[in-house]
Design a protein around this motif. Structure first.
Motif, short mmCIF file in Angstrom:
data_model
loop_
_atom_site.label_atom_id
_atom_site.label_comp_id
_atom_site.label_asym_id
_atom_site.label_seq_id
_atom_site.Cartn_x
_atom_site.Cartn_y
_atom_site.Cartn_z
N THR A 42 0.75 -1.20 -0.11
CA THR A 42 -0.54 0.27 0.14
C THR A 42 0.91 1.18 -0.30
OG1 THR A 42 -1.54 -1.05 1.52
CG2 THR A 42 -1.61 1.10 1.53
N PRO A 43 0.50 2.07 -1.14
CA PRO A 43 1.11 3.53 -0.84
C PRO A 43 1.09 4.25 0.64
CG PRO A 43 0.22 3.57 -2.82
CD PRO A 43 -0.09 2.56 -1.68
N PRO A 44 2.07 4.94 0.84
CA PRO A 44 1.18 5.45 2.45
C PRO A 44 0.38 6.46 1.82
CG PRO A 44 3.94 6.07 1.89
CD PRO A 44 2.87 4.69 1.20
N PRO A 45 -0.83 6.46 2.63
CA PRO A 45 -1.59 7.77 2.30
C PRO A 45 -1.48 8.77 3.50
CG PRO A 45 -2.66 5.90 4.28
CD PRO A 45 -1.33 5.74 4.08
N GLY A 46 -2.24 10.10 2.48
CA GLY A 46 -1.83 11.81 3.04
C GLY A 46 -0.95 11.86 3.52
N LEU A 47 0.35 11.70 3.00
CA LEU A 47 1.43 12.37 3.24
C LEU A 47 2.09 13.10 1.85
CD1 LEU A 47 3.67 9.21 4.41
CD2 LEU A 47 2.10 11.61 5.76
N ASN A 48 2.89 14.49 1.45
CA ASN A 48 3.57 14.95 0.62
C ASN A 48 4.60 14.18 0.11
OD1 ASN A 48 1.68 16.89 1.21
ND2 ASN A 48 2.56 18.23 2.27
N LYS A 49 4.83 14.57 -0.93
CA LYS A 49 5.54 13.57 -2.28
C LYS A 49 6.75 14.60 -2.11
CE LYS A 49 2.51 10.76 -4.19
NZ LYS A 49 3.20 9.34 -3.34
N ALA A 50 7.25 14.76 -0.48
CA ALA A 50 8.40 15.30 -0.35
C ALA A 50 9.72 15.01 0.36
CB ALA A 50 7.93 17.01 0.10
N ARG A 100 8.52 16.59 9.98
CA ARG A 100 6.88 15.96 9.80
C ARG A 100 5.24 16.48 10.25
NH1 ARG A 100 3.62 14.49 9.56
NH2 ARG A 100 1.79 13.20 10.21
N THR A 101 5.73 18.02 10.79
CA THR A 101 4.49 19.27 10.58
C THR A 101 4.30 19.41 9.41
OG1 THR A 101 5.41 19.78 12.72
CG2 THR A 101 3.81 21.03 11.40
N ALA A 102 5.02 19.61 8.18
CA ALA A 102 5.16 20.21 7.21
C ALA A 102 4.57 18.04 6.15
CB ALA A 102 5.98 20.79 6.72
N ASN A 103 4.05 17.52 7.07
CA ASN A 103 3.98 16.28 6.30
C ASN A 103 4.53 15.91 5.60
OD1 ASN A 103 1.63 14.44 6.45
ND2 ASN A 103 0.33 15.16 4.99
N PHE A 104 6.12 16.06 5.08
CA PHE A 104 7.08 14.99 4.56
C PHE A 104 6.32 13.91 4.20
CE2 PHE A 104 8.53 19.17 3.96
CZ PHE A 104 9.66 18.98 2.98
N GLY A 105 6.39 12.98 2.61
CA GLY A 105 6.72 11.51 3.59
C GLY A 105 7.78 10.84 3.09
N ALA A 106 9.03 11.61 3.36
CA ALA A 106 10.47 11.34 3.64
C ALA A 106 11.15 12.13 3.69
CB ALA A 106 10.83 10.22 1.80
N MET A 125 8.48 7.91 11.48
CA MET A 125 7.81 5.68 10.58
C MET A 125 6.27 5.90 11.25
SD MET A 125 11.96 3.86 11.42
CE MET A 125 11.57 5.30 12.91
N TRP A 126 6.19 6.80 12.74
CA TRP A 126 4.88 5.88 13.08
C TRP A 126 2.77 6.73 12.28
CZ3 TRP A 126 6.71 7.30 18.60
CH2 TRP A 126 7.36 5.74 19.30
N ALA A 127 4.04 7.54 11.57
CA ALA A 127 2.74 8.64 10.92
C ALA A 127 3.01 8.01 9.45
CB ALA A 127 2.71 10.04 10.13
N GLY A 128 3.98 6.51 9.03
CA GLY A 128 3.67 5.39 8.18
C GLY A 128 4.62 6.46 6.62
N GLY A 129 5.69 7.34 7.25
CA GLY A 129 6.83 7.92 6.29
C GLY A 129 7.63 7.30 6.33
N TYR A 130 8.79 7.89 5.77
CA TYR A 130 9.55 6.90 5.15
C TYR A 130 10.62 7.56 5.64
CZ TYR A 130 14.41 5.59 3.03
OH TYR A 130 15.66 5.39 2.28
N VAL A 131 12.05 6.53 7.21
CA VAL A 131 12.91 7.93 7.71
C VAL A 131 14.01 6.43 7.04
CG1 VAL A 131 14.30 7.93 9.55
CG2 VAL A 131 11.37 8.91 9.26
N SER A 132 15.33 7.49 6.14
CA SER A 132 16.63 7.12 6.71
C SER A 132 17.90 7.50 6.87
CB SER A 132 17.20 6.68 4.70
OG SER A 132 18.34 5.38 4.89
N SER A 133 18.67 6.56 7.91
CA SER A 133 19.34 7.29 8.84
C SER A 133 21.34 6.98 8.06
CB SER A 133 19.01 7.26 9.88
OG SER A 133 19.96 7.64 11.18
N ILE A 134 21.76 7.47 8.83
CA ILE A 134 23.17 7.83 8.25
C ILE A 134 23.58 7.27 9.50
CG2 ILE A 134 25.57 7.96 7.81
CD1 ILE A 134 23.58 10.40 6.07
N VAL A 135 23.75 5.93 9.44
CA VAL A 135 24.95 4.61 10.54
C VAL A 135 24.03 4.42 12.18
CG1 VAL A 135 26.83 4.67 11.91
CG2 VAL A 135 26.73 5.65 9.50
#
Length: 370
Positions: A42-50, A100-106, A125-135
């Motif tokens: 499922t694509p995450p709903p309600g998040l901006n393509k940002a 997160r407040t600006a509803n960024f998807g990633a 992440m709990w809001a459904g967004g993508y998170v990548s962290s360095i190390v």
């Protein structure tokens, strides 16, 4: 009775609340190779393509990450923003919360202080967004280098040079042992050098700051007790500072071996100079892994499966291979599309998508067992 009823209601609601805020994978886990053919979800709903980059500082290595992310965002039609914390942990967390407040998807994060940033990343992440962290965890997709291999790659280059040029060599290790995620680099360096009877480690010390100023100040102090140093190893930015100190004291020599990790442009520039003591930089190709993170962010927002973890593989840069390396870094998109070229820099592990987002990485992952 009202108080008892309220407590009872809270207790009844607790399991649902816990399900909404999963802890992720907290135990050490070995992920299989990434399956690029895994079914979409499922694509995450309600998040901006940002895509937002919470950047710790403006050193060259992180500028490379920014370059790669920006290129990927442009190629995939994502809005892109970078916020720089200037090594301020509170600002770093504030920037993630603002995304997160600006509803960024990633969001991609370069943590200043990983424990204080963890909660903000989990909210994303709990809001459904993508998170990548360095190390440092937590992350939907965690990036790391095989840190022991990275340090060994540099130490092996230094060892070969010492055997070819010195009967006895005085070595300085500029370490960051307090940073648990990169400490294996320096363990590897010690393991290699301690097998060499011709080597004397005259200093094994962590500069106060991981930058040129820290390297300069530490090297100035070392030179007071050991004015003739043959080899200096550490992170590029610190070793570049040490080189400045050697030159300031008139102690820089063409036959010295200075080597670092990160592929910083300043180090690469030194390698190209005739007569420079700087001989090798172990690259972690930040524009290329930054581009991969941006591609994975876009894939996530389209409901595709992405890697849970990513290795950035060490490459020893010398005068002989700088041309092809620079071409790759200037066009990370072409590298990413060419599987053979990409595999020289990156390796992917595990699978995760929006439907399995509770399986995010919440432990200090490494592909290495040592």
């Amino acid at each position: 009775m009202k108080n008892i009823s309220l407590i009872a209601l809270c207790l009844l609601a607790w399991p649902a609340l816990a399900q909404e805020r999963p802890a992720g994978i907290t135990a050490q886990t070995v992920f299989p190779a990434f399956d690029a053919s895994a079914p979409a979800c499922t694509p995450p709903p309600g998040l901006n393509k940002a895509l937002g980059f919470a950047k710790d500082n403006d050193r060259d290595f992180m500028d490379g990450v920014d370059f790669g992310l920006r290129k990927a965002a442009s190629d995939r039609g994502l809005d892109y923003r970078v916020d720089v914390a200037n090594n301020d942990a509170a600002k770093n967390a504030e920037h993630v919360r603002a995304f997160r407040t600006a509803n960024f998807g990633a969001v991609v994060a370069a943590p200043v202080d990983s424990p204080s940033l963890a909660g903000s990343l989990q909210e994303q992440m709990w809001a459904g967004g993508y998170v990548s962290s360095i190390v440092a965890p937590p992350a939907t997709s965690l990036l790391n280098a095989p840190q022991y291999l990275t340090g060994k790659t540099l130490a092996d280059e230094a060892a070969a040079y010492i055997r070819a040029h010195f009967k006895k060599a005085s070595v300085v290790l500029l370490t960051h042992d307090s940073l648990e995620f990169v400490a294996p680099r320096f363990t590897a360096m010690r393991d290699v050098l301690e097998t060499m009877p011709e080597v004397t480690i005259v200093a094994d010390i962590s500069p106060l700051t991981v930058d040129m100023e820290g390297g300069f100040a530490t090297m100035k102090t070392i030179l007071q007790a050991h004015p003739n140093v043959d080899v200096v190893l550490g992170a590029d930015t610190v070793v570049l500072g040490a080189l400045s100190a050697l030159r300031a004291e008139g102690k820089a020599r063409p036959d010295q071996f200075l080597g670092g990790i990160d592929g910083e442009p300043g180090a690469v520039g030194e390698i190209e100079k005739d007569g420079s003591p700087y001989k090798v930089s172990v690259s972690l190709a930040s524009p290329i892994f930054g581009y991969a993170m941006g591609q994975h962010a876009a894939d996530w927002l389209e409901g595709k499966s992405v890697p849970q973890a990513m290795d950035v593989l060490p490459v020893a840069l010398t005068k002989d291979n700088l041309g092809s390396y620079r071409a790759d870094l200037s066009d990370p998109g072409a590298v990413y599309k060419d599987e053979k070229r990409r595999d020289a820099y990156l390796k992917f592990y595990g699978n995760i998508c929006y439907d399995t987002r509770d399986r995010y990485v919440n432990f200090p992952w490494s592909s290495e067992t040592k």
